[in-house]
Write an enzyme that holds these catalytic residues in place. Structure first.
Site, PDB file in Angstrom:
ATOM      1  CE  LYS A  62      -3.399   2.510   2.794  1.00 31.91           C
ATOM      2  NZ  LYS A  62      -4.378   2.432   3.899  1.00 31.91           N
ATOM      3  CG  HIS A 113      -9.042 -29.542 -35.430  1.00 37.38           C
ATOM      4  ND1 HIS A 113      -8.104 -28.534 -35.358  1.00 37.38           N
ATOM      5  CD2 HIS A 113      -8.968 -30.020 -36.692  1.00 37.38           C
ATOM      6  CE1 HIS A 113      -7.511 -28.398 -36.537  1.00 37.38           C
ATOM      7  NE2 HIS A 113      -8.004 -29.296 -37.357  1.00 37.38           N
TER       8      HIS A 113
END
Length: 514
Positions: free
Chosen positions: A137, A278
């Protein structure tokens, strides 16, 4: 006054070297707690224990060490706010320039076999996340490091910037700090959710986190960016695979490899091979040897096998390796590969050859992202059991036919819906995948099988809503059908099968794969 660094780490990799350079090159002093203070002292480095600095002893067996205003005041003070500086002076608090913190090994602990809930709870860090969050922070005024991999970069930045890391560097470190605490909290929440809410079918809150393992060249298409992430602290699944040779794995490679792994994990007792294109199988077969299984799978659809993904459930031997080099393949995965086979495969140096000893290492859940959220479901890992199947026709299957039906059913489960699969001699003969209506899939699978459909088996991942598919299958020579059943018009299909002399079996379970 010398700079002040707070060092409190569970993972002490690189700690001593970092501390020595901080003292020698940048005139740092240290405050540390517990094992970190001992490690520094044992290395001959000057250090002030947190308890001595705060005047408060460690209590509750070490649960409370750094939770003190003299620590968090030094971390959170804003150097450009006069009131903050006055508070530091009035309370004899030194501003902290560097916070080096990493956390108790919670994920490593819960990954161990037999760990108990109390043992896991004791590895939930409290002071560490508080310091990390506070330091992150306050990045405009200090630097926070939470990973030993950052140490060298920080030292280089200090030299580049004459001892004052840039705001951009501190911001980057702060982001890493917040990501670290977020990941840590997610691991705890997921663990407690699994252990304390086992009665719930689906958790009220579900977190998905991962660490980037590799940036990929692109996604499904070249204009899509992509990356590969792994979950957990211990590499599992594809992250644990060893690549023996070949180009870097692509996004599509990994998707197809996972589809291949899912199919091959259905078969453990017999050598099995699958070839994927695929995400759908173009060839799956069982054999007396892994070479025979691969040859059968390849011959099932040799045209589609070109450029395919191969998965084998037995080690690659020289004979199989020789067969694998006879066509163009993208990837091959197997539990292992002997030395002679590796030499043979090296002739096709671009083929990606992976070793994954545990091919059954699938996830327990699947996640699909949709607009505004995601969907979570349990993996479709139901084990096929012929003893629960219902033979609904007058004609009954022989033992061999039942085994063929089981093979076809196991493979059909992994074909995109609507899915139809024709098989014979434990080999796929025709695959109809992803069609918008079931009879369309039936026609595709039968057309691909051709003359081989005579006396073959047909599997359907969903029920037949009409008897047209049964009649089409019978006309092609199919002798037995396995399907879930459950249609309002099941009786029509059963009557058609009886009239045409087919065997039909209902499994009572559906395997749609969207």
């Amino acid at each position: 006054m010398a700079r002040l660094a707070l060092l409190s780490v569970s993972n002490k990799t690189g700690l001593i070297d970092l501390a020595r350079r901080l003292v020698k090159e940048f005139d740092f002093e240290f405050i540390s707690s517990g094992g970190t203070a001992k490690a520094l002292k044992d290395a001959g480095l000057p250090v002030t224990k947190v308890a001595d600095y705060t005047g408060s002893p460690e209590i509750l067996g070490g649960r409370v060490k750094t939770l003190h205003p003299r620590i968090h005041g030094g971390i959170l003070a804003r150097r450009d706010v006069p009131e903050d500086i006055a508070d530091l002076a009035n309370n004899q608090i030194r501003p902290i320039d560097l916070v080096v913190v990493n956390l108790y090994p919670f994920e490593e602990t819960i990954a161990k076999q037999g760990v108990t809930l109390p043992e896991a709870i004791e590895q939930i860090d409290i002071g560490g996340p508080a310091m990390l969050r506070g330091a992150s922070k306050n990045f405009p005024h200090l630097t926070v490091l939470c990973d030993p991999a950052q140490y060298e970069e920080y030292l280089q930045e200090m030299h580049r910037s004459n001892g004052e890391p840039s705001l951009e560097f501190r911001k980057k470190c702060a982001l890493k700090g917040f990501l670290h605490t977020s990941s840590y909290d997610q691991a705890i929440a997921a663990y407690l959710s699994q252990n304390l809410s086992k009665e719930a079918e689906s958790p009220q809150h579900y977190t998905l986190k991962g660490k980037q393992l590799q940036s990929l060249r692109y996604g499904e298409n070249p204009h899509q960016s992509a990356a590969w992430y792994e979950t957990g602290t211990t590499s599992t699944g594809w992250a644990a695979a060893t690549k023996l040779q070949g180009k870097e794995l692509s996004y599509n490679n990994l998707v197809d490899l996972e589809a291949a792994r899912r199919i091959i994990s259905e078969f453990t007792d017999t050598p099995a091979a699958t070839i994927i294109k695929h995400t759908n199988p173009c060839g799956v077969a069982l054999g007396q040897s892994i070479q025979e299984a691969y040859q059968k799978a390849f011959n099932a659809d040799s045209v589609s096998a070109f450029g395919g993904i191969v998965a084998l459930n037995r080690p690659i031997d020289a004979g199989t390796a020789t067969e694998l080099t006879k066509t163009f393949l993208e990837c091959v995965v197997a539990p292992s590969c002997d030395a002679e086979a590796q030499e043979i495969l090296a002739a096709k140096s671009k083929v990606r050859v992976l070793i994954l000893p545990d091919l059954s290492c699938g996830p327990k859940e699947t996640v699909k992202v949709i607009a505004g959220g995601f969907l979570l479901q349990a993996s479709d890992d139901a084990v096929a059991n012929t003893s629960t199947w219902q033979i609904v026709t007058e004609k009954k299957p022989s033992d061999d036919e039942l085994e063929e039906l089981l093979f076809a059913w196991k493979v059909c489960k992994h074909v995109k819906s609507n899915a139809i699969l024709v098989s014979g001699d434990r080999t796929t003969l025709g695959v109809g995948a992803g069609q918008m209506n079931r009879v369309g899939s039936v026609k595709i699978a039968l057309e691909q099988a051709g003359e081989k459909a005579k006396a073959a088996i047909l599997a359907s991942d969903g029920f037949f809503p009409f008897d047209d598919s049964v009649k089409t299958a019978a006309a092609a020579g199919i002798k037995a059908i396995v399907q879930p059943g459950g249609s309002m018009r099941d009786q029509d299909s059963i009557l058609a099968a009886n009239e045409l002399g087919l065997v039909m079996v209902f499994t009572g379970i559906r395997h749609f794969l969207h």
